[in-house]
Design a protein around this motif. Structure first.
Motif, short mmCIF file in Angstrom:
data_model
loop_
_atom_site.label_atom_id
_atom_site.label_comp_id
_atom_site.label_asym_id
_atom_site.label_seq_id
_atom_site.Cartn_x
_atom_site.Cartn_y
_atom_site.Cartn_z
N LEU A 221 -17.00 27.45 -40.95
CA LEU A 221 -17.87 27.40 -42.12
C LEU A 221 -17.37 26.31 -43.05
O LEU A 221 -16.20 26.31 -43.42
CB LEU A 221 -17.91 28.75 -42.82
CG LEU A 221 -18.93 28.88 -43.95
CD1 LEU A 221 -19.45 30.31 -44.03
CD2 LEU A 221 -18.33 28.47 -45.30
N TYR A 240 -21.40 26.32 -39.49
CA TYR A 240 -22.37 26.38 -40.57
C TYR A 240 -21.85 25.43 -41.64
O TYR A 240 -20.64 25.30 -41.85
CB TYR A 240 -22.48 27.79 -41.17
CG TYR A 240 -23.02 28.83 -40.22
CD1 TYR A 240 -24.37 28.84 -39.89
CD2 TYR A 240 -22.18 29.79 -39.67
CE1 TYR A 240 -24.88 29.81 -39.02
CE2 TYR A 240 -22.68 30.76 -38.81
CZ TYR A 240 -24.03 30.76 -38.49
OH TYR A 240 -24.52 31.71 -37.63
N LEU A 260 -24.23 30.83 -46.83
CA LEU A 260 -22.85 30.66 -46.37
C LEU A 260 -22.00 31.87 -46.76
O LEU A 260 -21.14 32.32 -46.00
CB LEU A 260 -22.25 29.38 -46.96
CG LEU A 260 -22.91 28.06 -46.52
CD1 LEU A 260 -22.27 26.89 -47.26
CD2 LEU A 260 -22.81 27.87 -45.02
N ARG A 263 -22.49 34.70 -44.38
CA ARG A 263 -21.81 34.50 -43.10
C ARG A 263 -20.34 34.93 -43.22
O ARG A 263 -19.78 35.54 -42.32
CB ARG A 263 -21.88 33.03 -42.68
CG ARG A 263 -23.28 32.46 -42.54
CD ARG A 263 -24.02 32.99 -41.33
NE ARG A 263 -24.55 34.32 -41.48
CZ ARG A 263 -25.64 34.62 -42.22
NH1 ARG A 263 -26.25 33.66 -42.89
NH2 ARG A 263 -26.07 35.84 -42.29
#
Length: 283
Positions: A221, A240, A260, A263
């Motif tokens: 991420l 991501y 985000l 996640r």
């Protein structure tokens, strides 16, 4: 626009040449191999290949620390250095749109030029939009958005090719070959140095693969522009991010940050997203 750019580059070169008129040439640099690179990875590869012979070369890196490749514009002095060098190395993406005109006006017609994207050919990746990623022009007005839609199908190359160890090995060998041709007296040294450097890259590549193989979570991420497309593809990682790697956007919207954050919550991991200096801590 291209005509204006070409004219400006020509004027910058002329200004640089005139600024040097009447000054004696630095005798200490006479006969030195002149290499100009745009970014640090290219500069570092050249120094590694030259090894001890780097002291006998004049190596210039155009982008200083902190300068963004995507917004860089050459100075008159930069243009003059390119014009007179023996080897010029650049990335070759959209950010280097000024290079074509600079080379057209080069004084040294025998210089060797290495375009990284051109060398990599079909292995060059294009920018991609992944789930949750904020697209460019998202916050522009309707008129600007209509203009953007005209170009929505244009593919832009991901310029961050140096972040793949596999790419780096190929590019180092190409640079080594160019240096060997320019300085045949030391070609064996350059070849040996390149081989040694490639071995180090291969060892690092193996370490990366081992780390990924042992990882329980294979997702990254990234709360900013994502430059690691080549790296994640090399090792089969998922990612991501807030923006694509060459995005001009500077602020992520609420929806992007929220996506985000969710996640991270799914993975039950503490994380800090940093976007243009602003930190969003997610517990």
């Amino acid at each position: 626009m291209k005509k204006i750019t070409a004219l400006l580059l020509a004027l910058m070169m002329l200004a640089g040449v005139l600024a040097g008129c009447g000054k004696p040439k630095d005798a200490g640099k006479a006969g030195k191999l002149k290499v100009v690179t745009t970014i640090f990875p290219e500069y570092d590869w050249v120094r590694a290949i030259l090894g001890d012979k780097a002291e006998n070369a004049e190596i210039t890196m155009l982008l200083d620390n902190g300068v963004d490749l995507h917004s860089y514009q050459p100075t008159a002095d930069d243009i003059v250095k390119i014009s007179d060098c023996d080897l010029f190395i650049y990335v070759g993406g959209e950010s280097d749109g000024w290079v074509e005109d600079a080379l057209r006006n080069a004084a040294n017609r025998n210089m060797k030029v290495i375009n990284l994207l051109e060398i990599l050919g079909d292995s060059v990746k294009t920018e991609e939009i992944v789930e949750g990623m904020q697209e460019e022009h998202e916050h522009e007005d309707a008129h600007a958005h209509d203009d953007a839609e005209e170009h929505e199908h244009e593919e832009e190359a991901d310029e961050h090719v140096w972040l793949s160890l596999k790419n780096a090995k190929m590019l180092v060998r190409v640079i080594s070959k160019a240096l060997q041709e320019l300085d045949p007296d030391n070609k064996d040294i350059y070849a040996a140095n390149a081989d040694a450097y490639v071995k180090k890259l291969s060892a690092l590549d193996a370490d990366y693969q081992a780390a990924v193989d042992a990882a329980s979570n294979k997702t990254i991420l990234f709360g900013d522009r994502f430059p690691f497309r080549y790296l994640v593809d090399d090792y089969g990682l998922r990612y991501y991010a807030a923006f694509v790697g060459c995005s001009a956007e500077t602020e992520a919207g609420f929806e992007t940050i929220s996506f985000l954050a969710k996640r991270v919550d799914e993975w039950k991991l503490p994380c800090v997203l940093t976007i243009e200096g602003a930190q969003h801590k997610i517990a």
